[in-house]
Design an enzyme around this catalytic site. Sequence first.
Site, short mmCIF file in Angstrom:
data_model
loop_
_atom_site.label_atom_id
_atom_site.label_comp_id
_atom_site.label_asym_id
_atom_site.label_seq_id
_atom_site.Cartn_x
_atom_site.Cartn_y
_atom_site.Cartn_z
N CYS A 118 1.14 -1.03 0.10
CA CYS A 118 0.09 -0.14 0.06
C CYS A 118 0.96 1.35 -0.01
O CYS A 118 2.09 1.40 0.21
CB CYS A 118 -1.01 -0.01 1.24
SG CYS A 118 -1.97 -1.32 1.26
N ARG B 184 -3.79 0.48 -2.85
CA ARG B 184 -4.07 -0.50 -1.87
C ARG B 184 -3.50 -1.88 -2.61
O ARG B 184 -3.82 -2.33 -3.91
CB ARG B 184 -5.61 -0.51 -1.73
CG ARG B 184 -6.02 -1.62 -0.86
CD ARG B 184 -7.65 -1.48 -0.44
NE ARG B 184 -7.88 -2.54 0.59
CZ ARG B 184 -8.65 -3.40 0.40
NH1 ARG B 184 -9.58 -3.11 -0.54
NH2 ARG B 184 -9.05 -4.16 1.50
N LEU B 185 -2.91 -2.57 -1.69
CA LEU B 185 -2.61 -4.01 -1.85
C LEU B 185 -3.48 -4.61 -0.80
O LEU B 185 -3.56 -4.67 0.30
CB LEU B 185 -1.42 -4.15 -1.57
CG LEU B 185 -0.80 -5.96 -1.70
CD1 LEU B 185 -0.92 -6.36 -2.99
CD2 LEU B 185 0.38 -6.06 -0.85
N ILE C 57 -7.05 -7.17 3.93
CA ILE C 57 -8.20 -7.38 4.92
C ILE C 57 -9.22 -6.75 3.96
O ILE C 57 -9.38 -5.70 3.56
CB ILE C 57 -7.76 -6.78 6.23
CG1 ILE C 57 -6.66 -7.47 6.93
CG2 ILE C 57 -8.88 -6.77 7.02
CD1 ILE C 57 -6.34 -6.54 8.16
N ASN D 20 -1.61 3.22 5.58
CA ASN D 20 -0.81 2.09 4.58
C ASN D 20 -0.34 1.42 5.92
O ASN D 20 0.31 1.90 6.94
CB ASN D 20 0.38 2.81 4.03
CG ASN D 20 1.58 1.77 3.70
OD1 ASN D 20 1.38 0.60 3.62
ND2 ASN D 20 2.90 2.51 3.92
N GLY D 21 -0.77 -0.05 5.94
CA GLY D 21 -0.24 -0.64 6.98
C GLY D 21 -1.47 -1.66 7.43
O GLY D 21 -2.52 -1.98 6.78
N GLU D 22 -1.32 -2.09 8.71
CA GLU D 22 -2.21 -3.16 9.31
C GLU D 22 -2.35 -2.90 10.91
O GLU D 22 -1.15 -2.66 11.47
CB GLU D 22 -1.82 -4.51 9.05
CG GLU D 22 -2.72 -5.59 9.44
CD GLU D 22 -1.98 -7.05 9.23
OE1 GLU D 22 -2.79 -7.90 10.04
OE2 GLU D 22 -1.12 -7.26 8.45
N ASP E 238 -9.66 -2.75 8.82
CA ASP E 238 -9.28 -2.26 9.91
C ASP E 238 -9.26 -0.63 9.70
O ASP E 238 -9.14 0.14 10.85
CB ASP E 238 -7.94 -2.56 10.24
CG ASP E 238 -7.13 -2.49 9.02
OD1 ASP E 238 -7.29 -2.51 7.94
OD2 ASP E 238 -5.79 -2.75 9.11
#
Length: 205
Positions: free
Chosen positions: A2, A48-49, A52, A73-75, A98
């Site tokens: 991302c 976006r990759l 989720i 960007n992240g999780e 998320d």
Amino acid sequence: MCGICGIARARGAVDPDQLATMSATLVHRGPDSDGTFAEGSVGLAARRLAIIDLATGDQPIANEDGRITVVQNGELYNYRELRHELERAEHRFSTSGDTEVLVHLYEEHGARFPERLRGMFAVALWDSGRNRLVLARDRYGIKPLYYRESGDELTFASELRALPRGEIDLDALEAFLAFNSVPGPLTIFRDVRKLQPGHVLVWEN
């Protein structure tokens, strides 16, 4: 992986072509989808990759009345716990991912919302009611975030290549030659800085 980027201006409207050009440089970070938000003096974009919430997790994401908009960007590792807490506080969700947690967490805690997060993230959130842009980065600095302030404009991005490039920072060059790295908040460009791990940047009014 991302990627996110954006523009905030103290005066005048954001140039959508400038935002699109910045976003295009990050296409390799997010091949699954891209989205933009532009409202007067602020523009946000995300590549976006999808990992989720494959069906409804595209960004940017806004709260119920559209006043708050976010890209990430992240999780977030604790988003399910936070979501249950926010649902008990009567916040309504339209996705199962998320990122949407961020807008509602901001509604509850303001610019201190990153204190509640566990994960790896770089976040940009726009509060149109307060004319406030909030940038935040995870405590370990896993996800990158660079910014450039020039006159009445702030630009930010997940990679240096998305930002306008100025003169070489000789202090950064000296550090690179001595240590084989450029320590934050420096970057190789004098006008561009890294948002430090665990830090929040607020651009308001």
